[in-house]
Design a protein around this motif. Structure first.
Motif, short mmCIF file in Angstrom:
data_model
loop_
_atom_site.label_atom_id
_atom_site.label_comp_id
_atom_site.label_asym_id
_atom_site.label_seq_id
_atom_site.Cartn_x
_atom_site.Cartn_y
_atom_site.Cartn_z
N SER A 1 0.85 -1.18 0.00
CA SER A 1 0.00 0.00 0.00
C SER A 1 0.89 1.24 0.00
CB SER A 1 -0.91 -0.02 1.23
OG SER A 1 -1.75 1.10 1.24
N PRO A 2 1.32 1.66 -1.20
CA PRO A 2 2.26 2.79 -1.30
C PRO A 2 1.74 4.04 -0.59
CG PRO A 2 1.94 1.75 -3.45
CD PRO A 2 0.95 1.12 -2.52
N LEU A 3 0.42 4.27 -0.64
CA LEU A 3 -0.14 5.46 0.00
C LEU A 3 0.06 5.45 1.51
CD1 LEU A 3 -3.46 6.00 -1.99
CD2 LEU A 3 -1.33 7.31 -2.15
N ASP A 4 0.05 4.24 2.09
CA ASP A 4 0.27 4.12 3.54
C ASP A 4 1.72 3.83 3.87
OD1 ASP A 4 -2.51 4.42 4.09
OD2 ASP A 4 -2.81 2.33 3.47
N GLY A 5 2.57 3.89 2.84
CA GLY A 5 4.00 3.66 3.07
C GLY A 5 4.35 2.21 3.32
N VAL A 6 3.50 1.26 2.87
CA VAL A 6 3.80 -0.15 3.04
C VAL A 6 4.42 -0.69 1.75
CG1 VAL A 6 2.90 -2.45 3.61
CG2 VAL A 6 1.86 -0.41 4.63
N GLY A 7 5.70 -1.00 1.80
CA GLY A 7 6.42 -1.54 0.65
C GLY A 7 6.72 -3.02 0.84
N PRO A 8 7.31 -3.65 -0.17
CA PRO A 8 7.61 -5.09 -0.11
C PRO A 8 8.44 -5.48 1.11
CG PRO A 8 8.03 -4.23 -2.31
CD PRO A 8 7.71 -3.05 -1.46
N GLU A 9 9.35 -4.57 1.52
CA GLU A 9 10.22 -4.90 2.65
C GLU A 9 9.46 -4.90 3.98
OE1 GLU A 9 9.97 -0.66 1.97
OE2 GLU A 9 10.47 -2.30 0.63
N ASP A 10 8.25 -4.33 3.98
CA ASP A 10 7.45 -4.33 5.21
C ASP A 10 6.62 -5.60 5.36
OD1 ASP A 10 8.17 -1.65 6.02
OD2 ASP A 10 7.02 -0.99 4.28
N LEU A 11 6.56 -6.38 4.29
CA LEU A 11 5.78 -7.62 4.33
C LEU A 11 6.73 -8.82 4.33
CD1 LEU A 11 3.11 -6.72 1.63
CD2 LEU A 11 2.96 -6.40 4.11
N ASN A 12 6.16 -9.98 4.66
CA ASN A 12 6.96 -11.20 4.75
C ASN A 12 7.12 -11.83 3.36
OD1 ASN A 12 8.31 -13.37 5.80
ND2 ASN A 12 6.52 -14.35 6.71
N ILE A 13 7.58 -11.00 2.39
CA ILE A 13 7.72 -11.48 1.01
C ILE A 13 9.07 -12.15 0.81
CG2 ILE A 13 7.90 -10.76 -1.41
CD1 ILE A 13 5.71 -8.70 -0.83
N LYS A 14 10.11 -11.59 1.43
CA LYS A 14 11.44 -12.19 1.30
C LYS A 14 11.43 -13.61 1.85
CE LYS A 14 16.31 -11.65 2.37
NZ LYS A 14 16.42 -13.03 2.87
N GLY A 15 10.72 -13.79 2.97
CA GLY A 15 10.61 -15.13 3.57
C GLY A 15 9.98 -16.12 2.60
N LEU A 16 8.99 -15.63 1.84
CA LEU A 16 8.30 -16.49 0.87
C LEU A 16 9.25 -16.86 -0.27
CD1 LEU A 16 5.64 -17.80 -0.14
CD2 LEU A 16 5.15 -15.63 -1.29
N ILE A 17 9.99 -15.86 -0.76
CA ILE A 17 10.93 -16.11 -1.85
C ILE A 17 12.00 -17.11 -1.39
CG2 ILE A 17 12.70 -15.04 -3.34
CD1 ILE A 17 10.90 -12.47 -3.25
N ASP A 18 12.47 -16.94 -0.16
CA ASP A 18 13.46 -17.87 0.39
C ASP A 18 12.90 -19.29 0.45
OD1 ASP A 18 15.16 -15.77 0.66
OD2 ASP A 18 14.91 -15.55 2.84
N ARG A 19 11.64 -19.41 0.90
CA ARG A 19 11.03 -20.74 1.03
C ARG A 19 10.95 -21.42 -0.33
NH1 ARG A 19 5.45 -20.70 4.41
NH2 ARG A 19 5.58 -22.98 4.43
#
Ligand SMILES: [Zn+2]
Length: 201
Positions: free
Chosen positions: A115-133
Motif C-alpha cells: 500500500s504505497p499510499l500508507d508507506g507499506v512496501g515489499p520490505e514491510d511484508l513477509n515477502i522475502k521469507g516467501l521467496i526464500d522458502r
C-alpha cells in the motif's frame, strides 16, 4: 467533564478493551462490567489466559503464523502437503481457510498488503521469507489467497512477478470471492469453492 463513577483500575480495563477490534467505548464498558460480575468464572481465567498467551506467543519463523511453538503447528504437521503453500494476508485468513477445511497444505502469512499510499512496501511484508522458502525448492504450487481488494491484487501481481522465474506453479482464488471482499468474512462454503476453482496466474 463527566464525573468519575469507578476507580482508575476499572477505567484502565475499559480503555484497553475499547482498543479491541469490534469493541468501542460503549461495548468496552459493557464487557468490563460483565467480566467484573463474572469475576471467578471469566475475569480470573481471562487474565490468566492473557498472561500465558503474552509469555508464550511466538510468530512462526517459517510461515508467520501465530503459535506457541516455532516452527508452528501447521509447519510441523507432517500430515500436510508441505509442497503447496497458500499465501494469505493475515493470520485471520489462515484461520478462516482452516475452518473451511478445504485444503491440507502449508501457509505463508504476508502480514498485510502493499500500500504505497500508507508507506507499506515489499520490505514491510513477509515477502522475502516467501521467496526464500520457494528458492530452497520442493514447492509444487503457490496459491495466492489475498483479499479481492485493489491492494490485495497489487500484492498478488508483485509476488507473481518476483516468483515467476523460480518455476513454481502459481494459482489464485477464482470464483466466490466478492470484489472488495475479505476472506475472514466469507462463509466456509464460499471459501472452499474459491479454493477449488483457483486459476493459474
Ligand atoms: Zn509456520
Amino acid at each position: 467533564m463527566a464525573k468519575r463513577v469507578t476507580g482508575p483500575e476499572i477505567e484502565k480495563l475499559i480503555q484497553l478493551l475499547a482498543k479491541v477490534p469490534g469493541l468501542g467505548p460503549r461495548s468496552a464498558r459493557r464487557a468490563a462490567l460483565h467480566l467484573i460480575k463474572k469475576k471467578e468464572q471469566l475475569l480470573g481465567p481471562l487474565g490468566h489466559a492473557m498472561d500465558e498467551a503474552y509469555h508464550k506467543v511466538k510468530i512462526c519463523s517459517c510461515c508467520g503464523n501465530v503459535d506457541t511453538i516455532d516452527p508452528c503447528t501447521v509447519c510441523s504437521d507432517v500430515q500436510r502437503d508441505q509442497a503447496v503453500i497458500i499465501v494469505v494476508e493475515d493470520v485471520s485468513d489462515l484461520w478462516a481457510l482452516e475452518r473451511a477445511g478445504a485444503m491440507n497444505t502449508a501457509y505463508h502469512v504476508l502480514g498485510g498488503t502493499l500500500s504505497p499510499l500508507d508507506g507499506v512496501g515489499p520490505e514491510d511484508l513477509n515477502i522475502k521469507g516467501l521467496i526464500d522458502r520457494v528458492s530452497v525448492g520442493g514447492i509444487r504450487e503457490l496459491i495466492i489467497a489475498v483479499n479481492a481488494t485493489v491492494e490485495g491484487q497489487a500484492t498478488a501481481h508483485y509476488i507473481t512477478d518476483r516468483l515467476t522465474d523460480l518455476g513454481v506453479k502459481i494459482t489464485r482464488l477464482a470464483h466466490g470471492v466478492p470484489v472488495g471482499g475479505e476472506l475472514d468474512y466469507l462463509d466456509e462454503g464460499t471459501l472452499t469453492a474459491a479454493l477449488r476453482a483457483r486459476t493459474a496466474i
